[in-house]
Design a protein around this motif. Sequence first.
Motif, PDB file in Angstrom:
ATOM      1  N   UNK A  21       1.025  -1.644   0.233  1.00 23.11           N
ATOM      2  CA  UNK A  21       0.024   0.144  -0.143  1.00 23.11           C
ATOM      3  C   UNK A  21       0.912   1.209   0.287  1.00 23.11           C
ATOM      4  N   UNK A  22       0.818   2.144  -1.222  1.00 24.94           N
ATOM      5  CA  UNK A  22       1.249   3.353  -1.316  1.00 24.94           C
ATOM      6  C   UNK A  22       0.735   4.190  -1.195  1.00 24.94           C
ATOM      7  N   UNK A  23       1.345   5.283  -0.015  1.00 28.29           N
ATOM      8  CA  UNK A  23       0.771   6.466   0.069  1.00 28.29           C
ATOM      9  C   UNK A  23       1.161   7.785  -0.139  1.00 28.29           C
ATOM     10  N   UNK A  24       0.658   8.370   0.002  1.00 27.99           N
ATOM     11  CA  UNK A  24       1.247   9.998  -0.809  1.00 27.99           C
ATOM     12  C   UNK A  24       0.419  11.044  -0.448  1.00 27.99           C
ATOM     13  N   UNK A  25       1.188  12.549  -0.732  1.00 28.79           N
ATOM     14  CA  UNK A  25      -0.053  13.476  -0.372  1.00 28.79           C
ATOM     15  C   UNK A  25       0.031  13.737   1.066  1.00 28.79           C
ATOM     16  N   UNK A  26       0.786  13.424   2.000  1.00 27.54           N
ATOM     17  CA  UNK A  26       0.621  13.707   3.678  1.00 27.54           C
ATOM     18  C   UNK A  26       2.110  12.735   4.027  1.00 27.54           C
ATOM     19  N   UNK A  27       2.549  13.178   4.910  1.00 27.37           N
ATOM     20  CA  UNK A  27       3.232  13.012   6.286  1.00 27.37           C
ATOM     21  C   UNK A  27       3.242  11.721   6.913  1.00 27.37           C
ATOM     22  N   UNK A  28       3.224  10.063   5.898  1.00 27.80           N
ATOM     23  CA  UNK A  28       3.349   8.802   6.205  1.00 27.80           C
ATOM     24  C   UNK A  28       3.694   8.562   7.556  1.00 27.80           C
TER      25      UNK A  28
END
Length: 124
Positions: A21-28
């Motif tokens: 699960x890859x995240x984008x747009x935030x401070x992971x």
Amino acid sequence: VQLQASGGGLVRAGGSLNLSCAASGGTFSRYPLAWFRQASGKEREFVAAIGWSGGRRYLADSVEDRFTISRDNTKSSVYLQMNGLNTEDTAIYYCAAGTIWSTPALTREGYNRWGQGTQVTVSS
């Protein structure tokens, strides 16, 4: 943060899959993360969760001897390694993010950001 799950597929009973699960747009690195699954005709259920630092990890009783959750904050990704799959693991698997800095929850109500889901099908 936006989440994108991948890695699902068709596997025979006893086999393995590794979901990502890859995240984008935030401070992971600030988010607790989790995996849930929903089988056809059933409620979405908790599978695994991991704290923002990776130090706290929780697994549902049904998978604790077979699945492993991990995260790589440098890659803004969370993973679910699934071994010893059986037909009861067939479901759509969703990744989710909770509230910044919070303890990972074990219920759906603890998460307010969801990925689109990836299908896992285990054949007998």
